[in-house]
Design a protein around this motif. Structure first.
Motif, PDB file in Angstrom:
ATOM      1  N   TYR A 480      -5.745  -9.242  41.766  1.00 46.12           N
ATOM      2  CA  TYR A 480      -5.908  -7.917  42.389  1.00 46.12           C
ATOM      3  C   TYR A 480      -6.823  -8.000  43.600  1.00 46.12           C
ATOM      4  CZ  TYR A 480      -7.762  -3.177  42.941  1.00 46.12           C
ATOM      5  OH  TYR A 480      -8.177  -1.974  43.446  1.00 46.12           O
ATOM      6  N   TYR A 481      -8.008  -8.569  43.428  1.00 50.63           N
ATOM      7  CA  TYR A 481      -8.963  -8.598  44.531  1.00 50.63           C
ATOM      8  C   TYR A 481      -8.546  -9.554  45.641  1.00 50.63           C
ATOM      9  CZ  TYR A 481     -12.180  -5.596  42.043  1.00 50.63           C
ATOM     10  OH  TYR A 481     -12.747  -4.517  41.412  1.00 50.63           O
ATOM     11  N   ASP A 482      -7.711 -10.530  45.315  1.00 47.78           N
ATOM     12  CA  ASP A 482      -7.192 -11.412  46.367  1.00 47.78           C
ATOM     13  C   ASP A 482      -6.295 -10.665  47.343  1.00 47.78           C
ATOM     14  OD1 ASP A 482      -8.497 -13.673  45.668  1.00 47.78           O
ATOM     15  OD2 ASP A 482      -6.851 -14.577  44.553  1.00 47.78           O
ATOM     16  N   THR A 483      -5.700  -9.544  46.898  1.00 47.89           N
ATOM     17  CA  THR A 483      -4.822  -8.774  47.785  1.00 47.89           C
ATOM     18  C   THR A 483      -5.597  -7.815  48.679  1.00 47.89           C
ATOM     19  OG1 THR A 483      -4.515  -6.980  46.169  1.00 47.89           O
ATOM     20  CG2 THR A 483      -3.020  -8.866  46.027  1.00 47.89           C
ATOM     21  N   LEU A 484      -6.900  -7.657  48.429  1.00 48.40           N
ATOM     22  CA  LEU A 484      -7.711  -6.711  49.185  1.00 48.40           C
ATOM     23  C   LEU A 484      -8.537  -7.425  50.249  1.00 48.40           C
ATOM     24  CD1 LEU A 484      -9.100  -4.557  46.225  1.00 48.40           C
ATOM     25  CD2 LEU A 484      -6.908  -4.350  47.391  1.00 48.40           C
ATOM     26  N   ASP A 485      -8.961  -6.658  51.237  1.00 48.96           N
ATOM     27  CA  ASP A 485      -9.875  -7.171  52.258  1.00 48.96           C
ATOM     28  C   ASP A 485     -11.271  -6.601  52.055  1.00 48.96           C
ATOM     29  OD1 ASP A 485      -7.948  -8.706  53.650  1.00 48.96           O
ATOM     30  OD2 ASP A 485      -7.154  -6.879  54.558  1.00 48.96           O
ATOM     31  N   ILE A 486     -11.577  -6.205  50.831  1.00 49.76           N
ATOM     32  CA  ILE A 486     -12.860  -5.583  50.520  1.00 49.76           C
ATOM     33  C   ILE A 486     -13.882  -6.655  50.156  1.00 49.76           C
ATOM     34  CG2 ILE A 486     -14.070  -4.000  48.971  1.00 49.76           C
ATOM     35  CD1 ILE A 486     -11.399  -2.552  48.597  1.00 49.76           C
ATOM     36  N   THR A 487     -15.019  -6.613  50.805  1.00 51.97           N
ATOM     37  CA  THR A 487     -16.123  -7.521  50.490  1.00 51.97           C
ATOM     38  C   THR A 487     -17.132  -6.859  49.572  1.00 51.97           C
ATOM     39  OG1 THR A 487     -15.880  -8.675  52.602  1.00 51.97           O
ATOM     40  CG2 THR A 487     -17.989  -8.920  51.473  1.00 51.97           C
ATOM     41  N   SER A 488     -17.394  -5.563  49.806  1.00 55.73           N
ATOM     42  CA  SER A 488     -18.360  -4.845  48.980  1.00 55.73           C
ATOM     43  C   SER A 488     -17.971  -3.372  48.888  1.00 55.73           C
ATOM     44  CB  SER A 488     -19.781  -4.983  49.535  1.00 55.73           C
ATOM     45  OG  SER A 488     -19.852  -4.492  50.866  1.00 55.73           O
ATOM     46  N   ILE A 489     -18.451  -2.716  47.838  1.00 57.30           N
ATOM     47  CA  ILE A 489     -18.199  -1.293  47.623  1.00 57.30           C
ATOM     48  C   ILE A 489     -19.535  -0.610  47.388  1.00 57.30           C
ATOM     49  CG2 ILE A 489     -17.034   0.426  46.196  1.00 57.30           C
ATOM     50  CD1 ILE A 489     -15.035  -1.728  45.387  1.00 57.30           C
ATOM     51  N   GLY A 490     -19.796   0.446  48.135  1.00 55.12           N
ATOM     52  CA  GLY A 490     -21.046   1.174  47.993  1.00 55.12           C
ATOM     53  C   GLY A 490     -20.824   2.520  47.332  1.00 55.12           C
ATOM     54  N   TYR A 491     -21.721   2.893  46.424  1.00 52.75           N
ATOM     55  CA  TYR A 491     -21.650   4.180  45.741  1.00 52.75           C
ATOM     56  C   TYR A 491     -22.935   4.970  46.022  1.00 52.75           C
ATOM     57  CZ  TYR A 491     -17.870   1.969  43.128  1.00 52.75           C
ATOM     58  OH  TYR A 491     -16.701   1.318  42.781  1.00 52.75           O
ATOM     59  N   GLY A 492     -22.785   6.274  46.257  1.00 51.95           N
ATOM     60  CA  GLY A 492     -23.945   7.132  46.497  1.00 51.95           C
ATOM     61  C   GLY A 492     -24.592   6.862  47.847  1.00 51.95           C
ATOM     62  N   PHE A 625     -21.610  -2.814  44.960  1.00 48.95           N
ATOM     63  CA  PHE A 625     -20.854  -3.776  44.167  1.00 48.95           C
ATOM     64  C   PHE A 625     -20.253  -4.808  45.115  1.00 48.95           C
ATOM     65  CE2 PHE A 625     -16.389  -4.677  42.915  1.00 48.95           C
ATOM     66  CZ  PHE A 625     -16.661  -5.608  41.937  1.00 48.95           C
ATOM     67  N   VAL A 626     -20.541  -6.086  44.869  1.00 49.40           N
ATOM     68  CA  VAL A 626     -20.053  -7.182  45.709  1.00 49.40           C
ATOM     69  C   VAL A 626     -18.890  -7.859  45.001  1.00 49.40           C
ATOM     70  CG1 VAL A 626     -20.650  -9.326  46.895  1.00 49.40           C
ATOM     71  CG2 VAL A 626     -22.357  -7.500  46.679  1.00 49.40           C
ATOM     72  N   VAL A 627     -17.737  -7.899  45.673  1.00 52.73           N
ATOM     73  CA  VAL A 627     -16.529  -8.455  45.062  1.00 52.73           C
ATOM     74  C   VAL A 627     -16.731  -9.914  44.671  1.00 52.73           C
ATOM     75  CG1 VAL A 627     -14.124  -9.083  45.514  1.00 52.73           C
ATOM     76  CG2 VAL A 627     -14.994  -6.844  46.232  1.00 52.73           C
ATOM     77  N   GLU A 628     -17.425 -10.668  45.495  1.00 52.26           N
ATOM     78  CA  GLU A 628     -17.627 -12.089  45.198  1.00 52.26           C
ATOM     79  C   GLU A 628     -18.384 -12.283  43.887  1.00 52.26           C
ATOM     80  OE1 GLU A 628     -19.437 -16.135  47.322  1.00 52.26           O
ATOM     81  OE2 GLU A 628     -19.549 -14.194  48.327  1.00 52.26           O
ATOM     82  N   THR A 629     -19.291 -11.352  43.582  1.00 60.50           N
ATOM     83  CA  THR A 629     -20.034 -11.446  42.320  1.00 60.50           C
ATOM     84  C   THR A 629     -19.081 -11.353  41.134  1.00 60.50           C
ATOM     85  OG1 THR A 629     -21.982 -10.437  43.332  1.00 60.50           O
ATOM     86  CG2 THR A 629     -21.858 -10.416  40.927  1.00 60.50           C
ATOM     87  N   LEU A 630     -18.147 -10.397  41.208  1.00 66.03           N
ATOM     88  CA  LEU A 630     -17.171 -10.255  40.133  1.00 66.03           C
ATOM     89  C   LEU A 630     -16.299 -11.501  40.025  1.00 66.03           C
ATOM     90  CD1 LEU A 630     -15.729  -8.638  37.941  1.00 66.03           C
ATOM     91  CD2 LEU A 630     -14.323  -7.618  39.723  1.00 66.03           C
ATOM     92  N   LEU A 631     -15.884 -12.041  41.163  1.00 66.72           N
ATOM     93  CA  LEU A 631     -15.018 -13.214  41.127  1.00 66.72           C
ATOM     94  C   LEU A 631     -15.767 -14.424  40.573  1.00 66.72           C
ATOM     95  CD1 LEU A 631     -13.011 -12.867  44.460  1.00 66.72           C
ATOM     96  CD2 LEU A 631     -12.433 -12.081  42.154  1.00 66.72           C
ATOM     97  N   ASP A 632     -17.089 -14.489  40.808  1.00 68.24           N
ATOM     98  CA  ASP A 632     -17.883 -15.551  40.185  1.00 68.24           C
ATOM     99  C   ASP A 632     -17.882 -15.396  38.670  1.00 68.24           C
ATOM    100  OD1 ASP A 632     -18.478 -16.653  42.625  1.00 68.24           O
ATOM    101  OD2 ASP A 632     -20.436 -15.685  42.811  1.00 68.24           O
TER     102      ASP A 632
END
Length: 775
Positions: A480-492, A625-632
């Motif tokens: 899923y995340y390989d199909t996205l160009d998102i590096t990080s997601i910010g909330y609030g 939220f950092v996508v690379e952290t999840l992928l690790d």
């Protein structure tokens, strides 16, 4: 003398005996490792859940403040926000008043006991790394905290964490932990009974190398600069009910309940019970199956050995020896041989049981006891199969010897018969001689063929099961995340300027009766593409209705063209499902952001998340939220899956190799005389191999082709079970490349395993065979 003869007879079959011993050992090993490992967890876990009052269910309530709450609390609160997260930042007292009002209203309606569960997500700074922490506010009577070592925090600058996290990061009680740039002293290690808590980013992903749960004092929790998440933990006071009963019996709670999840249906908590009970059942099933295969092969070997010694036995019986005296040396050898390998399997199982226990503890945050000797487990693993082996050996030998001496002295006459043989012979009469011979040859040895089919089928299926597991992380998270160009997601977002990224809305919702995350995307955004299986762009369809993920479609059963009810807060809205996106991120449903914002908040520019292709500034957001952290974390969890993959595939290959080797070799040894006659008639070695072993080759192909649909069926059943029970999609798949690889592996195994059988064929001579059958 007879004992020496028995030892000499079996010594000639030492390779066969060692392989047979490995089968027997594997049976004891699997049962022991699973039984002791699971028992160490179960004996600590079940009392822990009872003593610390694990919740019966969890209720998630809407993030949107509904008009009923606004009216009921108008005397004590001045509402300027429609979102609870915004209200917390503006008026914490009012925020807690809303939660108390919701809890009291639900208690009155449902006749249950509820307690508010609050938590905050933050970051731990460790050298050059950033780890995740979920800080829990201590509860009073439901999901009470378990202290496993040290002491609970007493001051605002103290913290208790998970022991696994501390061990993985070389932390000890008394060390300092930096959370949001504040230093806290570790006072102890804790566990929490509510197993929905560790779901930070993804239901599968909780790595205690980079994530931990933690406990602070109430004041320390309140001082943490984060907006809390919350839900209600509950206990049934009278009768139990599920989500369908809840909404049917109490339609008025639609604005209060976002989702209702039974603990037993939560993937993390409910699966604990299934895993523990399922481990016993699976371990016992595998042990019985492998042991059964070994027992039947032992019976076949004993039968073959006794048959080859019928003439000496006949002479000894004629001289006055009784059956008991003849069979006793064989039973002694069988007992000592089986006991040796069963004890060896138990010892290895005991040795590896901590590894099996720790494999569970990587995923489930549970207490455990040290591995301890279990008399019942020892008797089941060692003496139950030993008893069966001895009983079977006794009756096999007794049946062969229970004739008069003259019949034992006569040469054996191999006369085919039986309805199955005659039916098979009739079925294959139109085929050529070679095929007809191969299959009628197999039909004359139904016991060996049945064991062969079961063993090889089981071994191949284990390999398919292992490769099916490899796709889980690839399709659910990494793909899923390989199909996205998102590096990080910010909330609030708390900045004054426009955010550096694309505005998005993420809200929990109920679509019909299925929980979902509604994601509002803009048609012109580029970081989160949406495509169907054909690769068509689905973003333009968002203004017309909903686009659902493939996993949500499987869970809910909705299809393009269906009309669904979307419940956000107290309001329900009707949308049409336009398409299905070819992704497995979870229960995600997509809609146009402006349409969603205008519908719910009457503000088409509203957003609560920011997707960016760069690392966002954490100082400007409540949480990043950092996508690379999840992928690790995916990579870390994938190591566990890879370990299981190699273990399962290795077990399957070993079982397949042993079964094929033993039974093809036994088949050749059973037909020394026939092979010798073929040679006298003029058949060459390759032709004899084809006649004797060719049927097994065709049988292998048939078994392999039969396993494929069976594996696909069981994968679909498992996918349906997880979707229905835990609302989670387990996308197990068989790829063509994997099927080809397994076919090649088992082709090689058959070639290797049958080499010794072929060598036996080549060494058979007519004179040697006639000596065996000499009168």
């Amino acid at each position: 003398m007879l004992r020496r003869h028995v030892i000499r007879t079996f010594k000639e079959k030492k390779v066969t005996l060692v392989l047979l011993g490995l089968v027997i050992m594997l049976s004891s090993f699997i049962y022991t490792a699973v039984h002791l490992g699971a028992s160490a967890i179960e004996e600590a876990t079940l009392p822990y859940f009872d003593a610390h009052v694990q919740e019966d269910f969890t209720i998630e309530t809407p993030a949107v403040i509904n008009p009923v709450e606004t009216e009921a609390l108008s005397d004590v609160c001045s509402f300027t926000s429609t979102m609870l997260t915004d209200l917390y930042q503006e008026d914490k007292t009012c925020f807690y008043d809303v939660l108390s009002w919701r809890r009291d209203a639900l208690v009155d309606l449902l006749d249950v006991s509820l307690e508010t569960r609050l938590y905050k997500d933050a970051q731990i700074t460790r050298d050059d790394e950033t780890h995740r922490v979920r800080v829990i506010k201590d509860s009073t009577f439901i999901n009470r905290t378990k202290l496993t070592a040290g002491a609970l925090p007493q001051t605002d600058d103290e913290i208790a964490i998970l022991e696994n996290y501390a061990r993985n990061n070389n932390l000890e009680i008394g060390d300092t932990l930096t959370v949001l740039n504040n230093n806290y002293t570790i006072t102890g290690f804790v566990l929490f009974p509510d197993y929905n808590l560790p779901i930070l980013d993804h239901v599968y992903m909780f790595s205690t190398e980079s994530q931990t749960l933690a406990l602070m004092t109430d004041d320390g929790f309140d001082a943490l600069a984060r907006v809390p998440g919350f839900h209600f933990s509950g206990l049934f006071l009278t009768s139990r009910f599920d989500a369908a009963d809840l909404f049917e019996a109490h339609p008025e709670i639609g604005g209060l309940v976002q989702s209702f999840i039974l603990t037993e249906n939560n993937l993390r908590s409910g699966a604990i019970y299934d895993e523990i009970s399922g481990s016993y059942a699976t371990g016992l099933m595998l042990s019985v199956l492998i042991s059964g295969i070994g027992i039947v092969i032992v019976g076949l070997m004993v039968k073959k050995t006794v048959e080859s010694n019928k003439r000496p036995f006949g002479i000894l019986k004629a001289l006055g020896l009784r059956n008991k005296e003849l069979m006793w040396p064989y039973l002694q050898f069988l007992c000592l041989f089986s006991l040796l390998f069963l004890l060896l399997g138990y010892g290895l199982g005991y040795l590896f049981s901590p590894s099996f226990r720790d494999l569970y503890l990587l995923f489930y945050l549970l207490p455990s006891e040290p591995i301890a000797f279990s008399l019942s487990g020892f008797l089941t693993a060692v003496f139950v199969p030993l008893l069966v082996l001895m009983v079977m050996g006794y009756f096999v030998i007794k049946n062969l010897l229970d004739v008069d001496a003259l019949k034992l002295i006569r040469p054996p006459v191999d006369v085919p018969g039986g309805k199955v043989f005659l039916m098979g012979k009739s079925l294959f009469r139109r085929f050529g001689f070679i095929i007809r011979f191969q299959f009628t040859f197999l039909l004359r040895h139904l016991a060996k063929v049945a064991v062969y089919i079961v063993g090889v089928f089981f071994a191949i299926y284990l390999s398919f099961l292992a490769v099916g597991m490899l796709n889980v992380f690839e399709e659910t998270v990494h793909g899923y995340y390989d199909t996205l160009d998102i590096t990080s997601i910010g909330y609030g977002y708390e900045g004054s300027a426009e955010p550096d990224g694309e505005k998005v809305i993420e809200l929990p919702a109920l679509i019909d009766d299925t929980q979902a995350i509604v994601i509002g995307l803009s048609e012109d955004q580029i970081l989160h593409p949406l495509h169907d299986r054909r690769g068509d762009d689905l973003l333009p369809l968002l203004r017309e209705g909903l686009v659902v993920s493939r996993s949500f479609q499987l869970m809910s059963g909705v299809n393009p063209g269906d009309t669904v009810q979307v419940r956000l807060g107290i309001e329900q809205h009707t949308f049409e499902v336009m398409a299905v996106a070819a992704i497995y991120p979870g229960e995600h449903v997509f809609i146009d952001r402006a349409v969603l914002a205008q519908t719910i908040f009457a503000d088409s520019d509203y957003y609560n998340a920011v997707y960016a292709d760069t690392l966002l500034d954490e100082a400007l957001y409540e949480e990043v939220f950092v996508v690379e952290t999840l992928l690790d974390e995916v990579a870390s969890m994938n190591e566990i899956v890879q370990t299981m993959f190699y273990l399962i595939v290795g077990t399957g290959l070993v079982i397949g190799l042993i079964i094929i080797y033993l039974l093809t070799l036994l088949m050749v040894e059973d037909h020394y005389y026939n092979i010798a006659l073929f040679k006298v008639i003029g058949y060459r070695g390759k032709e004899i191999h084809k006649l004797i072993l060719g049927g097994y080759q065709k049988l292998n192909v048939g078994i392999f082709l039969l396993v494929i649909p069976f594996a696909l069926l069981t994968f679909n059943v498992m996918q349906w079970y997880f979707a229905q029970t835990y609302q989670f999609i387990l996308p197990m798949r068989l790829q063509v490349s994997h099927v080809f690889l397994i076919a090649v592996l088992y082709g090689i195994i058959f070639m290797v395993a049958s080499l010794h059988a072929k060598h036996k064929v080549n060494t058979v001579s007519l004179s040697a065979a006639l000596k065996i059958y000499q009168v």
